[in-house]
Design a protein around this motif. Structure first.
Motif, mmCIF file in Angstrom:
data_model
loop_
_atom_site.group_PDB
_atom_site.id
_atom_site.type_symbol
_atom_site.label_atom_id
_atom_site.label_comp_id
_atom_site.label_asym_id
_atom_site.label_seq_id
_atom_site.Cartn_x
_atom_site.Cartn_y
_atom_site.Cartn_z
ATOM 1 N N SER A 70 0.848 -1.187 0.000
ATOM 2 C CA SER A 70 0.000 0.000 0.000
ATOM 3 C C SER A 70 0.885 1.239 0.000
ATOM 4 N N ARG A 71 0.316 2.368 -0.377
ATOM 5 C CA ARG A 71 1.094 3.603 -0.376
ATOM 6 C C ARG A 71 0.209 4.770 0.017
ATOM 7 N N ASP A 72 0.867 5.792 0.526
ATOM 8 C CA ASP A 72 0.206 7.051 0.849
ATOM 9 C C ASP A 72 0.886 8.114 -0.015
ATOM 10 N N ASN A 73 0.215 8.532 -1.064
ATOM 11 C CA ASN A 73 0.838 9.472 -1.990
ATOM 12 C C ASN A 73 1.108 10.827 -1.337
ATOM 13 N N GLY A 74 0.270 11.211 -0.405
ATOM 14 C CA GLY A 74 0.462 12.496 0.253
ATOM 15 C C GLY A 74 1.686 12.520 1.156
ATOM 16 N N LYS A 75 2.046 11.362 1.689
ATOM 17 C CA LYS A 75 3.186 11.270 2.600
ATOM 18 C C LYS A 75 4.407 10.638 1.950
ATOM 19 N N ASN A 76 4.264 10.224 0.684
ATOM 20 C CA ASN A 76 5.384 9.574 -0.030
ATOM 21 C C ASN A 76 5.886 8.345 0.723
ATOM 22 N N THR A 77 4.965 7.532 1.159
ATOM 23 C CA THR A 77 5.330 6.322 1.891
ATOM 24 C C THR A 77 4.739 5.088 1.206
ATOM 25 N N VAL A 78 5.391 3.982 1.434
ATOM 26 C CA VAL A 78 4.910 2.697 0.951
ATOM 27 C C VAL A 78 5.104 1.683 2.071
ATOM 28 N N ALA A 79 4.169 0.764 2.175
ATOM 29 C CA ALA A 79 4.230 -0.253 3.218
ATOM 30 C C ALA A 79 4.024 -1.631 2.612
ATOM 31 N N LEU A 80 4.537 -2.616 3.294
ATOM 32 C CA LEU A 80 4.343 -4.005 2.886
ATOM 33 C C LEU A 80 3.896 -4.793 4.113
ATOM 34 N N GLN A 81 2.653 -5.198 4.136
ATOM 35 C CA GLN A 81 2.131 -6.041 5.198
ATOM 36 C C GLN A 81 2.368 -7.490 4.815
ATOM 37 N N MET A 82 3.113 -8.192 5.637
ATOM 38 C CA MET A 82 3.474 -9.571 5.344
ATOM 39 C C MET A 82 2.844 -10.496 6.373
ATOM 40 N N ASN A 83 1.958 -11.353 5.935
ATOM 41 C CA ASN A 83 1.276 -12.309 6.802
ATOM 42 C C ASN A 83 1.658 -13.731 6.405
ATOM 43 N N SER A 84 1.378 -14.653 7.287
ATOM 44 C CA SER A 84 1.658 -16.075 7.030
ATOM 45 C C SER A 84 3.085 -16.268 6.527
ATOM 46 N N LEU A 85 4.016 -15.672 7.213
ATOM 47 C CA LEU A 85 5.410 -15.708 6.773
ATOM 48 C C LEU A 85 5.982 -17.110 6.818
ATOM 49 N N LYS A 86 6.867 -17.385 5.859
ATOM 50 C CA LYS A 86 7.516 -18.683 5.731
ATOM 51 C C LYS A 86 9.031 -18.507 5.806
ATOM 52 N N PRO A 87 9.754 -19.552 6.165
ATOM 53 C CA PRO A 87 11.221 -19.435 6.204
ATOM 54 C C PRO A 87 11.801 -18.953 4.866
ATOM 55 N N GLU A 88 11.195 -19.316 3.768
ATOM 56 C CA GLU A 88 11.712 -18.902 2.466
ATOM 57 C C GLU A 88 11.493 -17.416 2.186
ATOM 58 N N ASP A 89 10.784 -16.719 3.062
ATOM 59 C CA ASP A 89 10.648 -15.267 2.946
ATOM 60 C C ASP A 89 11.839 -14.542 3.569
ATOM 61 N N THR A 90 12.709 -15.281 4.233
ATOM 62 C CA THR A 90 13.878 -14.683 4.860
ATOM 63 C C THR A 90 14.772 -14.032 3.815
ATOM 64 N N ALA A 91 15.062 -12.751 4.021
ATOM 65 C CA ALA A 91 15.864 -11.997 3.061
ATOM 66 C C ALA A 91 16.061 -10.585 3.591
ATOM 67 N N VAL A 92 16.906 -9.850 2.905
ATOM 68 C CA VAL A 92 16.969 -8.404 3.113
ATOM 69 C C VAL A 92 15.958 -7.778 2.148
ATOM 70 N N TYR A 93 15.096 -6.963 2.676
ATOM 71 C CA TYR A 93 14.056 -6.323 1.875
ATOM 72 C C TYR A 93 14.442 -4.873 1.594
#
Length: 121
Positions: A70-93
């Motif tokens: 999701s993003r907020d154009n007025g604040k120039n922000t972006v977010a990533l909500q991550m649910n049901s995480l798995k070991p294979e999601d391990t990384a530098v984001y």
């Protein structure tokens, strides 16, 4: 210049959730695409999800149904909500933004410093 600052990484157990945030600042005229990439040890950096200024989104198949960008154009922000995480999601984001700076015609890609996400099994 343009800076992207990320926050929200950490250690979580399998099935848990994390929320990553990224804020862009500087001499910004407009931001086209904002997105998240990740790089696991020994692997190439891959696109996880992106969102354009209109709100349209796209996800890599492995995270569909689990991650939401999701993003907020007025604040120039972006977010990533991550649910049901798995070991294979391990990384530098890494946060990425395609930014047109004030007074310039072209847009350029900018990157955050990266935040570690570790999912334990």
């Amino acid at each position: 210049q343009v800076q992207l600052v990320e926050s929200g990484g950490g250690l979580v157990q399998t099935g848990g959730s994390l929320r990553l945030s990224c804020a862009a600042s500087g001499s910004i005229f407009s931001i086209n695409t904002m997105g998240w990439y990740r790089q696991a040890p020994g692997k190439q950096r891959e696109l996880v999800a992106f969102i354009i200024s209109s709100g349209s989104t796209n996800y890599v198949d492995s995270v569909k149904g689990r991650f939401t960008i999701s993003r907020d154009n007025g604040k120039n922000t972006v977010a990533l909500q991550m649910n049901s995480l798995k070991p294979e999601d391990t990384a530098v984001y890494y946060c990425n933004a395609n930014v047109r700076r004030s007074g310039e015609v072209r847009a350029y890609d900018y990157w955050g410093q990266g935040t570690q996400v570790t999912v334990s099994s």
